[in-house]
Design a protein around this motif. Structure first.
Motif, mmCIF file in Angstrom:
data_model
loop_
_atom_site.group_PDB
_atom_site.id
_atom_site.type_symbol
_atom_site.label_atom_id
_atom_site.label_comp_id
_atom_site.label_asym_id
_atom_site.label_seq_id
_atom_site.Cartn_x
_atom_site.Cartn_y
_atom_site.Cartn_z
ATOM 1 N N LEU B 59 32.401 41.157 44.773
ATOM 2 C CA LEU B 59 33.868 41.244 44.737
ATOM 3 C C LEU B 59 34.336 42.382 43.830
ATOM 4 O O LEU B 59 35.341 43.031 44.119
ATOM 5 N N TYR B 63 37.631 44.800 44.379
ATOM 6 C CA TYR B 63 38.846 44.320 43.732
ATOM 7 C C TYR B 63 39.377 45.363 42.759
ATOM 8 O O TYR B 63 38.605 46.025 42.057
ATOM 9 N N THR B 91 42.868 42.134 47.012
ATOM 10 C CA THR B 91 42.308 40.827 47.391
ATOM 11 C C THR B 91 42.548 40.557 48.871
ATOM 12 O O THR B 91 41.692 39.990 49.556
ATOM 13 N N SER B 95 39.825 40.074 51.875
ATOM 14 C CA SER B 95 39.873 38.965 52.823
ATOM 15 C C SER B 95 39.907 39.425 54.273
ATOM 16 O O SER B 95 39.394 38.738 55.148
ATOM 17 N N ARG B 105 34.320 35.880 49.245
ATOM 18 C CA ARG B 105 35.385 35.385 48.367
ATOM 19 C C ARG B 105 35.407 33.858 48.369
ATOM 20 O O ARG B 105 35.515 33.211 47.326
ATOM 21 N N HIS B 108 32.473 32.500 46.521
ATOM 22 C CA HIS B 108 32.690 32.650 45.080
ATOM 23 C C HIS B 108 33.562 31.513 44.563
ATOM 24 O O HIS B 108 33.249 30.883 43.555
#
Lengths: 262, 581
Positions: B59, B63, B91, B95, B105, B108
Motif C-alpha cells: 500500500l 498511497y 486510496t 481501490s 487493501r 490489510h
C-alpha cells in the motif's frame, strides 16, 4: 397553369382564400385545444375530489379531522399538497397501524387510483406541493458526483452515507433509501415527511433534487466492488463478521491442528 | 550418503564454521512445546501481523499521505470531479485503478482487525489460565502494551484514507485531546498544527502508522517470543506434566510443520476474506470535509468500547474560573481507559501480593480452580461487551426497532450493575464445578448405569476416573491455597504491629480470593476413593451378557462394556460375594 393564372383576378377567389385561411386558423386552434376539453376535465377532477373526500372521511378523518383541520391525534392536512398525500399513502406510512414514534413504511392500503383521488381532495383544500411531473423526475442528465456531494451535505447525517438509514432520538429514525423510488425521494424532499426537514426548491433546486435522486439510484444499483457488502452498515457489521465468522473459523482450525495425532 | 545430504551437510558446515550455528540449532530445534489448541491463538495474532506488514508495504507504494486538494479523475464515476485530499484520491486509486489494489487493501484491513481480535482472545486465554503468574509477569505487561499499540496502529490506519468516516474519527480524537484539562487545547494545536483538520495531520500520522507503531510492535513481539522461548511455554495439567517439565512435541519437525502450516492457513483465509468480503468501502463515504458527517459513523471494533463509553456518558461539565472541564469526555475517553489498561498491566502483581503466592508457575490453572480470578475476567468481559454495545447503539436501535435513549439508559445502569452480577454468577459456577471435581475424585464419575441388585435395590454404578482425567482434576490439589492468616494488631509480646493496616488489607484480599474455594481432598484420600470406586465398580458392574466365542465386550444396559476376567452373570457374582450383596 395558364387557365389558373387567367382566373386569379376572379372575385370568387378572394372569398375562397378567406375561407381557406379561416378554416386553417380555426382548424389549428381546434386541434391545439381539443386535446383537453376544459369542461370535461373539470368534471373529472370534481369526481376525483368527491371520491377522494369519501375515502378521506372513511380512512383518515378520525385523526386528521372531518375537514382535514387536524386533531390532537394528527396534524392538519390543509395545504400539505398532493405530493405529501402520495408519499405518505403510497408508501403505506398512512394510515398508521398504531401510534408510535414514527409511521413506518409498509405495504400500501390503497390502490394508485385511490391515492390519486385522495391527493386530489387534499390538493383542492388549499394550494400545496403538487406531485412531481415526469419531467421533474427525469434524472438521466443529472450529475451523479454532484448529487453525491449534495447527499453527503444534506442527507447522510440521518440516512447514512450509503443510504442505509440511521437512528434518531426516542425511537425515531431515518429510513433506508435502498427501496425508495425517484418519485418518493422527490416528494420527501419537497414535503419533509415525519422528522425530515423540507428541502424546498429554494434550498435544493429541481436540478439538485435530480442529482440527489441520481446518486441514490446509483447507490441502489451499483455493484459492490469489494465483494459481499455486509449491508454497508460499516464497522459494526464488519466487527460482527470478524468475531462470528473469521474468529470462529480460526479457532476451529486451531482446534483441528491442536488435535493429537492418533 | 545421498547427494542432498552431502550438499546440505557441506552448507551447514560452511555456515557453522563462520557462525557456530550448529550448536544453536542442535539445542533449539529439539525444543519441546506443549500441545493445546488455545496455545495457537497468539500465533493467529502473529501471522495476521505478518500479513498486515506485507500488504502494508504494497500500500505504501501507491498511497500519498498528503492533504493537498485535488480534483478526482479516477475511474470511480460517482466521485468524478469532486474536490478531495490527495490521500483520499490515492486510496480511491488503490481501490479502483491499481491492479489488485482493492484486494490488498481489504486484506490489510481484515488482517489488522483480526490481529487485534486474536491478541484479545489470546490475552483472555493467558488470563483465565493464570499464565501471567511468576515468572511471566513481564511478558504479560509486554502483551498489554502490544494490545495498546495494536489499537494505536489500527486507529492511525483507519484515519489515513481521509474519507468521511476516518475524518469523523479524527474529529472525535481531537475532541478527546482537547478535553484534557489545562494542556488539551495546546496539545490539539500541536498535533494538528493549528485548527482542525489543518493540512499537516495526515502526513504526521503516516509516519506513526508505518514506522513508529509497527516498529515498536515488531520489537516487542520479538521480546515477547524470546521470553516464551527462554521461560518455556506453560502447559495444562495432565498425566506426567509437572511444574518442572514440558510435555509435548519438539519444534523440529512437529511444530515447524504445524506452525508453518498454520501460517499459510491464516494467510489463505485472510486472502479469501479480503477477496470476498468488503471492509471499509471508503468510496461510499466520500471525502472528508468538516461540515459533513454520516449517520452510523462507527470506529473499528477495537475502539468500539471507548466510543461506547463516550456515547453513554452523561453530559457533565464544570466551569472553573471561566474554563470548562469536560468530564463528559475526559472521564470516559482518558481516565477510565487509563485505569483499565493500568489495572490490566498490574494485575499479576496485584494478585501475587493479595494471595502471597511467590512460587513459580509453569503449570496452568484450570479457570474453575481460581474462581475469583475467573470472576474478575468475566466481569471485565461483561464491562467491555456492554460498552461495545454502546458503541453501536444507533445500529442496534435501528436494527431492533428500539429507542436509542432507552439503550443509553439501560447501558448506564447495566455497565455498573452488570459486571458484579457476572462476577458472582461466574464464581458460583466455578465453585460448583470444584465441588463436582471433588466428588469425582472421591467417588468416581457417575456412569449413568442403574443396576438392580438381587434383593431389589437400585444403585447407580460409579466408575473410576481415567488416568488422564484424574491427572487433570487432581491439579486442584496443587492449585488450592488457604487464605493468609488474619493480621494481628499486636504481637505475642504486646508490641504494636506497625504494618497492621497493610497486612489487614492483604489478609482480607487473600480471604476474598481463596476463602470460598472448595477444599480438595488430599492425595491419600483420592487414592483411597478411586480404589474404592474401582473395587465397587468391579463388583457391581458386569451384570450383562458376555460373548464368550469372540471375547468381544458386548454393550448392554446403557452401553457399558464387560471386561474379561470379571464375573459375567449375576449367579457368578453372587457366588463370588458369598451369596451376599
Amino acid at each position: 397553369m395558364k387557365a389558373l393564372a387567367a382566373r386569379r383576378r376572379n372575385p370568387v377567389v378572394v372569398t375562397l382564400l378567406l375561407l381557406v385561411a379561416l378554416l386553417g386558423v380555426g382548424g389549428v386552434y381546434a386541434v391545439a385545444t381539443s386535446a383537453a376539453p376544459a369542461e370535461a376535465t373539470a368534471s373529472n377532477d370534481q369526481t376525483a375530489i368527491d371520491e377522494g373526500k369519501r375515502l378521506y372521511l372513511e380512512g383518515c378523518s378520525s385523526c386528521h379531522g372531518l375537514n382535514a383541520e387536524g386533531t390532537s391525534n394528527g396534524p392538519t392536512l390543509i395545504g400539505v399538497g398532493a405530493a405529501s398525500v402520495h408519499f405518505q399513502v403510497a408508501t403505506g406510512r398512512m394510515p398508521m397501524a398504531a401510534p408510535g414514534a414514527q409511521a413506518g413504511a409498509k405495504p400500501p392500503v390503497y390502490t394508485d387510483e385511490e391515492v390519486a383521488q385522495m391527493a386530489a381532495y387534499i390538493a383542492s383544500l388549499a394550494p400545496g406541493p403538487a406531485i412531481p411531473t415526469a419531467e421533474q423526475l427525469d434524472y438521466s442528465d443529472a450529475d451523479v458526483a454532484e448529487g453525491g456531494v449534495l447527499f453527503r451535505i444534506n442527507c447522510a447525517q440521518c440516512h447514512q452515507a450509503a443510504g442505509g438509514g440511521g437512528a434518531l432520538t426516542q425511537g425515531k429514525y431515518a429510513p433506508s433509501l435502498m427501496d425508495a423510488t425517484p418519485q418518493e425521494i422527490y416528494e420527501a424532499m419537497l414535503t419533509g415527511p415525519q422528522n425530515m426537514p423540507v428541502f424546498g426548491d429554494g434550498t435544493l433546486t429541481v436540478e439538485d433534487k435530480q442529482a440527489v435522486i441520481a446518486y441514490i439510484m446509483n447507490l441502489q444499483e451499483a455493484p459492490s466492488p469489494g465483494g459481499i457488502s455486509l449491508g454497508r452498515l460499516g464497522p459494526v457489521a464488519e466487527g460482527l463478521f470478524l468475531f462470528a465468522g473469521v474468529m470462529v473459523i480460526f479457532i476451529g482450525l486451531a482446534v483441528w491442528i491442536g488435535i493429537k495425532a492418533r | 550418503m545421498s547427494t542432498v545430504e552431502k550438499v546440505g551437510g557441506s552448507v551447514a558446515t560452511y555456515v557453522d564454521n563462520r557462525t557456530g550455528s550448529n550448536r544453536f540449532l542442535a539445542r533449539n530445534l529439539k525444543k519441546v512445546f506443549p500441545d493445546h489448541w488455545s496455545f495457537m491463538l497468539g500465533e493467529i495474532a502473529l501471522y495476521s501481523f505478518i500479513v498486515v506488514l506485507l500488504t502494508g508495504v504494497f500500500l505504501t507504494l501507491f498511497y500519498k499521505p498528503s492533504m493537498v486538494e485535488v480534483v478526482y479523475d479516477g475511474s470511480y464515476v460517482p466521485l468524478k470531479g469532486v474536490m478531495m485530499s490527495e490521500a483520499y484520491a490515492s486510496t480511491l486509486d488503490i481501490s479502483f485503478d491499481v491492479r489488485g489494489g482493492l484486494l490488498i487493501r481489504q486484506m490489510h484491513h481484515w488482517a489488522a482487525l483480526l490481529f487485534i481480535a486474536a491478541m484479545s482472545v489470546h490475552m483472555m486465554r493467558v488470563f483465565f489460565t493464570g499464565a501471567f503468574r511468576k515468572p511471566r509477569e513481564f511478558n504479560w505487561i509486554i502483551g498489554v502494551t502490544l494490545i495498546a499499540l495494536g489499537l494505536a496502529a489500527g486507529f492511525s490506519g483507519y484515519s489515513l484514507p481521509d474519507d468521511l468516516l476516518s475524518g469523523t474519527g479524527l474529529q472525535i480524537a481531537r475532541g478527546i485531546i482537547q478535553a484534557i484539562p489545562i494542556v488539551g487545547t495546546w496539545g490539539a494545536f500541536l498535533l494538528f498544527d493549528g485548527e482542525f483538520p489543518g493540512t499537516e495531520f495526515i502526513s504526521r500520522l503516516y509516519g506513526v502508522h508505518i514506522l513508529l507503531v509497527p516498529g515498536l510492535i515488531l520489537a516487542l513481539v520479538t521480546v515477547h517470543l524470546m521470553l516464551v522461548w527462554v521461560q518455556k511455554h506453560t502447559q495444562f495439567p495432565g498425566p506426567g506434566r509437572t511444574n518442572n517439565n514440558v510435555v509435548g512435541y519438539p519444534l523440529m519437525p512437529i511444530y515447524m510443520a504445524k506452525a508453518g502450516g498454520f501460517f499459510f492457513v491464516v494467510f489463505g483465509v485472510i486472502t479469501l476474506i479480503g477477496g470476498l468480503v468488503t471492509v471499509n468501502p471508503i468510496w461510499i463515504f466520500g471525502p472528508y470535509t468538516p461540515d459533513q458527517v454520516s449517520a452510523g459513523s462507527q470506529p473499528d471494533w477495537y475502539i468500539g468500547w471507548l466510543d461506547g463509553m463516550l456515547r453513554i456518558m452523561p453530559n457533565w461539565e464544570t466551569v472553573l474560573f471561566g474554563y470548562t472541564i469536560s468530564w463528559n469526555i475526559f472521564l470516559p475517553a482518558v481516565v477510565i481507559p487509563g485505569i483499565v489498561f493500568t489495572a490490566a498491566a498490574l494485575y499479576p502483581f496485584l494478585e501475587a501480593w493479595a494471595t502471597g503466592d511467590k512460587r513459580d508457575h509453569n503449570l496452568l490453572d484450570r479457570p474453575r480452580n481460581a474462581p475469583v480470578r475467573t470472576g474478575i475476567g468475566v466481569m471485565a468481559i461483561t464491562f467491555y461487551f456492554l460498552l461495545f454495545i454502546g458503541g453501536g447503539n444507533d445500529i442496534i436501535a435501528i436494527t431492533f426497532d428500539l429507542s436509542i435513549n432507552s439503550i443509553i439508559w439501560f447501558l448506564r445502569i447495566a455497565v455498573i450493575v452488570g459486571p458484579p452480577i457476572a462476577f458472582l454468577i461466574t464464581k458460583r459456577i466455578c465453585l460448583g464445578l470444584q465441588r463436582r471435581d471433588r466428588e469425582k475424585l472421591l467417588h468416581g464419575y457417575e456412569s449413568g448405569r442403574i443396576l438392580r441388585l438381587p434383593h431389589g435395590e437400585f444403585i447407580e454404578v460409579h466408575e473410576p476416573l481415567t488416568p488422564k482425567e484424574r491427572a487433570v482434576i487432581e491439579s486442584a490439589v496443587e492449585a488450592y491455597h488457604t487464605p493468609l492468616p488474619a493480621a494481628q494488631k499486636t504481637d505475642a509480646n504486646g508490641v504494636r504491629n506497625k504494618h497492621y493496616r497493610r497486612e489487614n488489607l492483604r489478609a482480607k484480599l487473600s480471604h476474598w480470593f481463596y476463602g470460598d474455594a472448595i477444599v480438595p481432598p488430599t492425595y491419600d484420600e483420592i487414592e483411597a476413593g478411586q480404589a474404592h470406586v474401582a473395587h465397587d465398580a468391579a463388583i457391581e458392574a458386569p451384570l450383562h451378557e458376555h460373548d464368550v466365542d469372540t471375547t468381544v465386550m458386548v454393550p448392554f444396559h446403557g452401553g457399558i462394556l464387560h471386561t474379561e476376567g470379571e464375573p459375567a452373570t449375576n449367579r457368578e457374582q453372587l457366588e463370588e460375594r458369598g451369596g451376599n450383596l
